[in-house]
Enzyme design. Structure first.
Site, PDB file in Angstrom:
ATOM      1  N   GLY A  92      -6.148   0.022   0.223  1.00  0.00           N
ATOM      2  CA  GLY A  92      -5.070   0.744  -0.461  1.00  0.00           C
ATOM      3  C   GLY A  92      -3.716   0.535   0.185  1.00  0.00           C
ATOM      4  O   GLY A  92      -2.685   0.727  -0.463  1.00  0.00           O
ATOM      5  N   HIS A  93      -3.703   0.184   1.452  1.00  0.00           N
ATOM      6  CA  HIS A  93      -2.428  -0.126   2.117  1.00  0.00           C
ATOM      7  C   HIS A  93      -2.403  -1.622   2.442  1.00  0.00           C
ATOM      8  O   HIS A  93      -3.021  -2.061   3.410  1.00  0.00           O
ATOM      9  CB  HIS A  93      -2.250   0.678   3.397  1.00  0.00           C
ATOM     10  CG  HIS A  93      -0.812   0.745   3.849  1.00  0.00           C
ATOM     11  ND1 HIS A  93       0.006  -0.365   3.866  1.00  0.00           N
ATOM     12  CD2 HIS A  93      -0.046   1.776   4.262  1.00  0.00           C
ATOM     13  CE1 HIS A  93       1.203  -0.011   4.296  1.00  0.00           C
ATOM     14  NE2 HIS A  93       1.215   1.276   4.537  1.00  0.00           N
ATOM     15  N   HIS A 141       4.029   3.710  -3.476  1.00  0.00           N
ATOM     16  CA  HIS A 141       4.367   3.805  -2.056  1.00  0.00           C
ATOM     17  C   HIS A 141       5.189   2.569  -1.649  1.00  0.00           C
ATOM     18  O   HIS A 141       4.736   1.431  -1.774  1.00  0.00           O
ATOM     19  CB  HIS A 141       3.035   3.862  -1.305  1.00  0.00           C
ATOM     20  CG  HIS A 141       3.127   4.112   0.158  1.00  0.00           C
ATOM     21  ND1 HIS A 141       3.552   3.166   1.053  1.00  0.00           N
ATOM     22  CD2 HIS A 141       2.808   5.198   0.899  1.00  0.00           C
ATOM     23  CE1 HIS A 141       3.499   3.655   2.274  1.00  0.00           C
ATOM     24  NE2 HIS A 141       3.047   4.902   2.211  1.00  0.00           N
ATOM     25  N   GLU A 161       5.739   9.016  -0.631  1.00  0.00           N
ATOM     26  CA  GLU A 161       6.552   7.917  -0.097  1.00  0.00           C
ATOM     27  C   GLU A 161       6.804   6.871  -1.190  1.00  0.00           C
ATOM     28  O   GLU A 161       6.702   5.659  -0.960  1.00  0.00           O
ATOM     29  CB  GLU A 161       5.858   7.297   1.127  1.00  0.00           C
ATOM     30  CG  GLU A 161       5.421   8.377   2.129  1.00  0.00           C
ATOM     31  CD  GLU A 161       4.878   7.837   3.447  1.00  0.00           C
ATOM     32  OE1 GLU A 161       5.446   8.192   4.494  1.00  0.00           O
ATOM     33  OE2 GLU A 161       3.904   7.062   3.440  1.00  0.00           O
ATOM     34  N   CYS A 220       4.198   4.944  12.850  1.00  0.00           N
ATOM     35  CA  CYS A 220       4.260   3.582  12.316  1.00  0.00           C
ATOM     36  C   CYS A 220       5.619   2.939  12.550  1.00  0.00           C
ATOM     37  O   CYS A 220       5.713   1.726  12.750  1.00  0.00           O
ATOM     38  CB  CYS A 220       3.925   3.588  10.827  1.00  0.00           C
ATOM     39  SG  CYS A 220       4.856   4.789   9.855  1.00  0.00           S
TER      40      CYS A 220
END
Lengths: 654, 654
Positions: free
Chosen positions: A205-206, A262, A314, A407
């Site tokens: 997903g990221h 995002h 986000e 991050c």
């Protein structure tokens, strides 16, 4: 570097695209002075060295030891992606080590302490890896090793991607293979599990692993990694993870018409897609990258280069939805934007990609780290109100020593440490200067070195002096200088004579040779303060202007403008006055505008009023009760370095 | 009602404050026609009756049966507060049942089906209650009965509060005691656990129990409940729950200077504080309520009455931070605002509280339910952009049948079902009409009934006809009519003769008697469309106007204005044209403005540009390429009832 050096050596930078692109990375680059040198010096002296201690105190290294069963205890933190903080720091340290030992011996001595830290942490990473190559401390320690059960939020391949990027950086910058071996084992494991006909048909997903796998292919020559990256890029958007834009799963990139979801996830995916397109020559994918970059910049980019309008999820937000107070503009999104744009710059040769990089670096990105290199912003708003209540936490408008979700800081560290790789490029016909930073840049012309040095006080001054240090003299080549999008006037002198005409060609000033070592070029970009307005569809800044000077966006801060900022008005018809202030904020040029501070009559209890006839058809003039005010602006990147208080980029004109 | 009826009967409404307030609720009220009657009719025929089936299919009733051990299975949903949906529905149904049998026999026949549903669901609630009085299905079923371990997020007392309010409503409206017995047992349990010297010194992160306990005190006479409410109100703000504004724990109300944190939590707490102040005469607490209401309205209230600027944490946001696209304006916050304001109206007698109630009811609140009564909005934005990507879920800009977090629909149901209680009040010197709604309103003058009937087509027409139906004739009393904040012109006729002067006194037109049954009064409020501008500190709407007519805020919708709304400009100097459209949206008056649609030359890739000389010092005039456009607006409450598409309340003037 002399012509006897092996100019065919692979460049040591973070991106090494294949032969499909218009431009190629340099063979060597070194920023040696000026604005970016100072920022990188602090990054090297303060930013990166504090990493091991911060990763220790935040628990990241402890978690690696837990996964390696070398200590006992409980997992620190509650996020599944904390390993990536370690990997991004390792990447930053790798580029820093690469800088420390430039091939011409001109750099600082090797940093033995940093090298030891890197080796020690690489060993922790290697110890934590499972025999089959899998590596994620969160799942190993807290989930009994159950894997890939939550692709939407698990971040396992995201962490793998950062591991791979760190490994490639470490290998390119130092020649070390220890981390690369770990990365290859993990990549092989992933490749054994994921695929259309394998155990899992899906993706993370990221995004992040996509761009990393392409770099691993470039580093190892293993085509499997490129194929896997291409597979991941194309599996997005088919609902495999539930179909949310958040996970880049609502629409395939190839048909998507604007960036969405995002912001960092979207941008990392686009960087990966550009990498795949660069290696495969996939024209449809390249067209999608160009289309999405264009739509993003036209409709979803703050004036600072900041990206992401929503705190909630986000998310990019809607076209032209670009709020000031709640601009999310995550520092990581600025880093990701530079990554994506630089790939596009190399692929296409278009100057506008480096225009956006310039704007992002000097504003939305650089605001993410304090001038002392020790404190960070996760989000980068364009306004903080007089009555702002700070909520603390990661999304505070106050700079923070570290974050629960950390991050951003190592992302800033790694981009600053490798920044020299984004300054210039080379191609079959010469060398291109994308950014103006004092340093020495080495391209090549069919195997012969092209070395150009740059001296400039940019962005404070628009004067850029370039000299040809080394080049073949038996055939012409072109030195291309980017004329920034904001520049309205420039002059250029070549070998002491002004060149006429000097009109730029789609953002590039093309200076054709022949060239001889010793040739000097002076570019003069007119840098004066200016007022800037937005597309009328950007409702959030209607009736407002921003102050810019060169590539810098300016802002008002409460500390320079006592009495609050909610009620100031700028007089757009009066001149802007600049002042060089060497003692302020590490040395800046301030810009002061004329304006006023509204004094309104005591009103009723309701803040909306029927429009009076005097309101119709003309702007409200400053009232007699308004008080004149000089409005002093500082560069946006330097805000929030003195005291808490209000700030605003966009200033009302009435 | 005749004078022989017992006028000392307690009023049956949702609020019954003590003797400290300036005004008191009516003895009886009945909305019998006009605008609100139609909305309430749909609420009674469609909205409330669908509740049991929706609560069944969403799992709420199943969860009660699980807690009662009458079925086996797994808990439905993942939120700890789903019981409150049941309680809010029960409260709505109770007020509806109270309406169904007005004391004068003029209402509809009792609804046997609804009565049966209520009895059935009350029995489920009673069965689920534990022997010691505790009741929360989430904790009983999924947490092994562990209680009060997460006051920040557990919502146990929040649910208790809604149970108590439903029980009080059921008792007041129907005389039934079954639910009140359950509520008293739970309240006694809470009182045995919470307190400064008891097992838990704390409070619920989501206020609600405070106002409920005061009502339970009023209903039962048990002072302990009032003391417990006062304790809860005052324990907020001392860091017992970690100190977050989200939980109303950053600052004690008594020293807080503006509303903050989660909007609904803040408003429910303020309603509870106002209730405590009403009963105890606590002047400091009342002053805090007045101060916070005033600051909230001046700095944090959208023109629709909507409250809450942030999606993230459902937070109020900073002063003057009032975004359009991302206005949160939760429907529950509108309900809570009416609750708080009505308590303040009764306590102080100030008309401005009812001004805000009027604005909220007609706009920010009513937009929360579709015209057909079957679909809902959780958030109520003031703008939806042309290129909006709807994310679905609870916070969609499309009306939804029910929500995962279904707090809003039953909140709308209960306010509509009990709306007659917010229309008028009585006091020692007469009767006050706060809202203009056709109906019959009964106050009292020292034991004698004052009955006034109202007939009006408000808000479409500004003509309000009132008649005195019953009153003592032996002594004078005052009929007070609120002159709305938006009204710029009004006339009044008493017994056929125009009254001069008719200036309002702080929002009230005071018509002193003597009065005789049969006396007629006509109030004419000038209702014409108008343009409204915001305080200049509301940056989000600079250079924009909104269209209003009477109490209604208007908006443009894409369906009426094809071609998109991101690029429209209104000509504020041209007249507004109204048109009565009986066939449209259940019958509305539309307002059409003159304007244009910008046609801009093909620009560059960057959406910001240096200000040209022609921009300075004057508004941009419509360009020759702009196309004229009639801009047709409909009432905001009726938006999103036809098709998906853009919408905007605030319209640029240049």
């Amino acid at each position: 570097m002399s012509q006897s050096e092996p100019t065919s050596a692979a460049p040591a930078g973070p991106i090494r695209p294949g032969p499909g692109g218009a431009l190629r990375p340099l063979l060597a680059a070194d920023i040696r002075g000026g604005f970016w040198h100072r920022r990188r010096d602090i990054n090297g002296r303060v930013g990166i060295p504090q990493g091991p201690q911060l990763l220790e105190s935040a628990g990241n290294l402890h978690n690696l030891r837990l996964a390696a069963h070398t200590v006992e205890g409980t997992y620190r933190g509650d996020l599944p992606f904390v390993d990536s903080d370690v990997y991004k720091w390792l990447e930053a340290a790798a580029w820093q080590l690469g800088r420390a030992a430039p091939s011409d011996g001109s750099g600082p001595a090797e940093d033995a302490g940093l090298t030891a830290d890197v080796q020690r942490i690489i060993a922790l990473v290697a110890d934590a890896q499972q025999p089959d190559g899998y590596l994620n401390t969160w799942f190993q320690v807290t989930k009994d090793g159950r894997r890939y059960e939550d692709l939407r939020w698990g971040h396992e391949l995201y962490c793998a991607g950062h591991l791979i990027q760190a490994a490639v950086a470490h290998h390119r910058a130092t020649g070390g293979k220890e981390l690369l071996d770990v990365a290859v084992r993990f990549a092989d494991h992933i490749e054994s599990v994921f695929g259309r006909d394998k155990r899992i048909d899906g993706f993370d997903g990221h995004p992040e692993v996509e761009t990393a796998l392409v770099e691993l292919y470039r580093e190892t020559g293993e085509r499997r990694y490129l194929d896997l990256a291409a597979y991941f890029v194309d599996r997005h958007g088919h609902g495999l993870l539930g179909g949310e834009a958040y996970c880049q799963d609502r629409t395939p990139l190839r048909v998507q018409d604007n960036v969405e979801g995002h912001a960092v996830r979207q941008l990392y995916l686009l960087a990966g897609a550009a990498d795949v397109a660069a290696e495969t020559g996939d024209a449809e994918l390249l067209a999608a990258c160009e289309r999405l970059w264009t739509a993003m910049v036209a409709t979803k980019t703050h004036i600072t280069g900041g990206l992401g309008a929503h705190h909630d999820e986000e998310d990019f937000g809607d076209p032209y939805e670009l709020p000031n107070e709640r601009a999310y503009c995550e520092t990581c999104a600025a880093v990701a934007s530079v990554h994506f744009s630089w790939r596009m710059a190399l692929l296409t040769g278009d100057a506008r990609y480096s225009d956006l990089i310039e704007r992002t670096l000097f504003n939305g990105f650089l605001a993410g780290v304090s001038l002392d290199g020790e404190r960070w912003l996760y989000v980068n708003p364009l306004q903080v109100r007089d009555g702002h209540t700070d909520t603390g936490g990661d999304q505070s408008a106050r700079r923070t020593r570290w974050f629960r979700c950390a991050c951003c800081p190592p992302n800033v560290m790694r981009l600053l440490a490798g920044l020299e790789h984004y300054i210039a490029s080379t191609s079959t016909d010469g060398l291109q200067i994308h950014q103006y930073a004092t340093g020495r840049y080495t391209g090549d012309l069919a195997g012969d070195a092209l070395v150009v040095s740059v001296h400039t006080d940019f962005p404070w001054s628009g004067t850029v002096r370039l000299s040809v240090e080394d080049c073949p003299t038996d055939r012409p080549w072109t030195l291309s200088l980017r004329i920034p999008q904001w520049s309205t006037d420039h002059r250029v002198e070549v070998k002491g004579r002004e060149l006429v005409p000097t009109a730029a060609d789609a953002g590039w000033l093309r200076l054709a040779g022949p060239w001889t070592p010793g040739d000097e070029i002076t570019l003069e970009l007119a840098i004066t303060p200016r007022l800037v307005a937005a597309d009328a569809r950007v409702d959030a800044v209607r009736g407002c202007v921003a102050i810019e000077r060169g590539p810098l966006v300016y802002c008002l801060e409460g500390v320079d403008n006592p009495g609050g900022l909610d009620d100031v008005v700028i007089d757009a018809g009066r001149p802007l006055v600049e002042e060089s202030r060497s003692e302020l904020l590490g040395g800046v040029v301030t810009v002061t505008a004329s304006g006023s501070r509204r004094t309104r009559p005591a009103g009723g209890w309701w803040p909306y009023r029927e429009l009076a006839d005097s309101d119709r058809g003309s702007v409200r003039r400053a009232g007699s009760a308004d008080t004149a005010a000089a409005l002093t602006a500082v560069p946006y990147y330097a805000w929030a370095n003195r005291q808490d208080g209000p700030m605003r980029v966009w200033i009302p004109t009435s």
